[in-house]
Design an enzyme around this catalytic site. Structure first.
Site, PDB file in Angstrom:
ATOM      1  N   ASP A 276       2.191 -14.207   9.486  1.00  0.00           N
ATOM      2  CA  ASP A 276       3.069 -14.415  10.649  1.00  0.00           C
ATOM      3  C   ASP A 276       2.923 -15.816  11.204  1.00  0.00           C
ATOM      4  O   ASP A 276       3.909 -16.453  11.580  1.00  0.00           O
ATOM      5  CB  ASP A 276       2.750 -13.395  11.752  1.00  0.00           C
ATOM      6  CG  ASP A 276       3.362 -12.034  11.459  1.00  0.00           C
ATOM      7  OD1 ASP A 276       4.301 -11.966  10.636  1.00  0.00           O
ATOM      8  OD2 ASP A 276       2.902 -11.039  12.042  1.00  0.00           O
TER       9      ASP A 276
ATOM     10  N   THR B  84      -0.662   7.680  -1.165  1.00  0.00           N
ATOM     11  CA  THR B  84      -1.971   7.607  -1.848  1.00  0.00           C
ATOM     12  C   THR B  84      -2.881   6.570  -1.199  1.00  0.00           C
ATOM     13  O   THR B  84      -4.083   6.554  -1.438  1.00  0.00           O
ATOM     14  CB  THR B  84      -1.793   7.201  -3.321  1.00  0.00           C
ATOM     15  OG1 THR B  84      -1.243   5.867  -3.336  1.00  0.00           O
ATOM     16  CG2 THR B  84      -0.864   8.133  -4.072  1.00  0.00           C
TER      17      THR B  84
ATOM     18  N   ASP C 140      -2.758 -12.960  12.381  1.00  0.00           N
ATOM     19  CA  ASP C 140      -2.051 -12.650  11.136  1.00  0.00           C
ATOM     20  C   ASP C 140      -1.617 -13.952  10.466  1.00  0.00           C
ATOM     21  O   ASP C 140      -0.725 -14.654  10.967  1.00  0.00           O
ATOM     22  CB  ASP C 140      -0.828 -11.759  11.442  1.00  0.00           C
ATOM     23  CG  ASP C 140      -0.208 -11.239  10.154  1.00  0.00           C
ATOM     24  OD1 ASP C 140       0.174 -12.065   9.294  1.00  0.00           O
ATOM     25  OD2 ASP C 140      -0.123 -10.022   9.989  1.00  0.00           O
TER      26      ASP C 140
ATOM     27  N   ARG D 163       0.847  -1.183   0.000  1.00  0.00           N
ATOM     28  CA  ARG D 163       0.000   0.000   0.000  1.00  0.00           C
ATOM     29  C   ARG D 163       0.891   1.244   0.000  1.00  0.00           C
ATOM     30  O   ARG D 163       1.733   1.406   0.872  1.00  0.00           O
ATOM     31  CB  ARG D 163      -0.882  -0.009   1.256  1.00  0.00           C
ATOM     32  CG  ARG D 163      -1.862   1.143   1.309  1.00  0.00           C
ATOM     33  CD  ARG D 163      -2.704   1.038   2.558  1.00  0.00           C
ATOM     34  NE  ARG D 163      -3.596  -0.101   2.506  1.00  0.00           N
ATOM     35  CZ  ARG D 163      -4.822  -0.061   1.994  1.00  0.00           C
ATOM     36  NH1 ARG D 163      -5.307   1.058   1.514  1.00  0.00           N
ATOM     37  NH2 ARG D 163      -5.569  -1.135   1.989  1.00  0.00           N
TER      38      ARG D 163
HETATM   39  N1  URA Z   1      -4.698 -10.485   7.250  1.00  0.00           N
HETATM   40  C1  URA Z   1      -4.497 -11.420   8.207  1.00  0.00           C
HETATM   41  O1  URA Z   1      -3.519 -12.158   8.167  1.00  0.00           O
HETATM   42  N2  URA Z   1      -5.406 -11.530   9.190  1.00  0.00           N
HETATM   43  C2  URA Z   1      -6.485 -10.748   9.284  1.00  0.00           C
HETATM   44  O2  URA Z   1      -7.279 -10.898  10.208  1.00  0.00           O
HETATM   45  C3  URA Z   1      -6.671  -9.780   8.270  1.00  0.00           C
HETATM   46  C4  URA Z   1      -5.761  -9.665   7.269  1.00  0.00           C
END
Ligand code: URA
Length: 209
Positions: free
Chosen positions: A203, A108, A200, A104
């Site tokens: 991760d 912008t 995530d 991102r």
């Molecule tokens: N990306 C992720 O890994 N987890 C989320 O909850 C949202 C986006």
């Protein structure tokens, strides 16, 4: 919500529950993402066209069926989509694999493609984009657009967990794109994480947290 297919197969649902558990370690998480992707791939390919062929068995001639029509390509969105590739290619060993990476722009706030390598014949294939978490739908919509801009007309999106916000965004920007997922969760939190989600995905897949 249009064009959304939620796979409620018990094996998929069971494995999604294990995946959500914060005590599931990296090794188990990776294996689960791969297994769920394979099971979902089985459903995604359910409507592939078949054609009749004749095969000579040791006993006689069998009128039987083989897959026909467009070939498949899969395109993981970097980085978390990579975790879904292995399961899909175990099921579809002939599928070609492209990659797309987006970030991102901090000024912008628009998604910018920093990497894209698709199969040379991508435009003639059915392309399935892989991303485990459909959160705001920003990256998915942008990835779909970048891929369409390269001449691909048949695009599907496969994720594990989707938020209603992400589905709405993809539906609005790409009404032709079918979305396959295992669950539609409640909402996004203030940090755009899916609630309850699984945290995530990148991760947890790569052990980076
Ligand atoms: N990306 C992720 O890994 N987890 C989320 O909850 C949202 C986006």
């Amino acid at each position: 919500m249009n064009n959304v297919f939620v796979f409620d197969h018990p094996l998929i649902q069971h494995k999604i529950s294990l995946l959500r558990d914060k005590n599931t370690n990296t090794k188990e998480f990776r294996e689960l993402v791969s297994e769920i992707s394979m099971l979902m791939g089985y459903e995604v390919t359910r409507n592939m066209p078949l054609k009749e062929v004749e095969i000579e068995t040791p006993i006689g001639i069998a009128k039987t069926k083989v897959i026909s029509g467009k070939k498949l390509g899969i395109v993981p969105i970097l980085r978390a989509g990579l975790g879904m590739v292995d399961g899909m290619i175990q099921l579809l060993p002939m599928a070609k694999v492209g990659h797309i990476g987006l970030y991102r722009d901090p000024e912008t706030l628009k998604p910018v493609e920093y990497y894209c390598k698709l199969p040379v014949d991508a435009a003639e294939r059915d392309i399935v984009i892989l991303d485990p978490m459909l959160a705001t739908g920003g990256s998915a919509s942008a990835a779909i657009q970048f891929i369409k801009d390269k001449g691909v007309s048949s695009v599907k999106l496969m994720c594990l967990i989707a938020a209603p916000e992400g589905i709405k965004r993809v539906n609005e920007s790409h009404p032709d794109v079918e979305i396959y997922c295992a669950c539609v969760d409640e909402k996004l939190n203030d940090h755009c994480y899916i609630v309850p989600g699984l945290g995530d995905a990148g991760d947890r897949l790569f052990g980076t947290k």
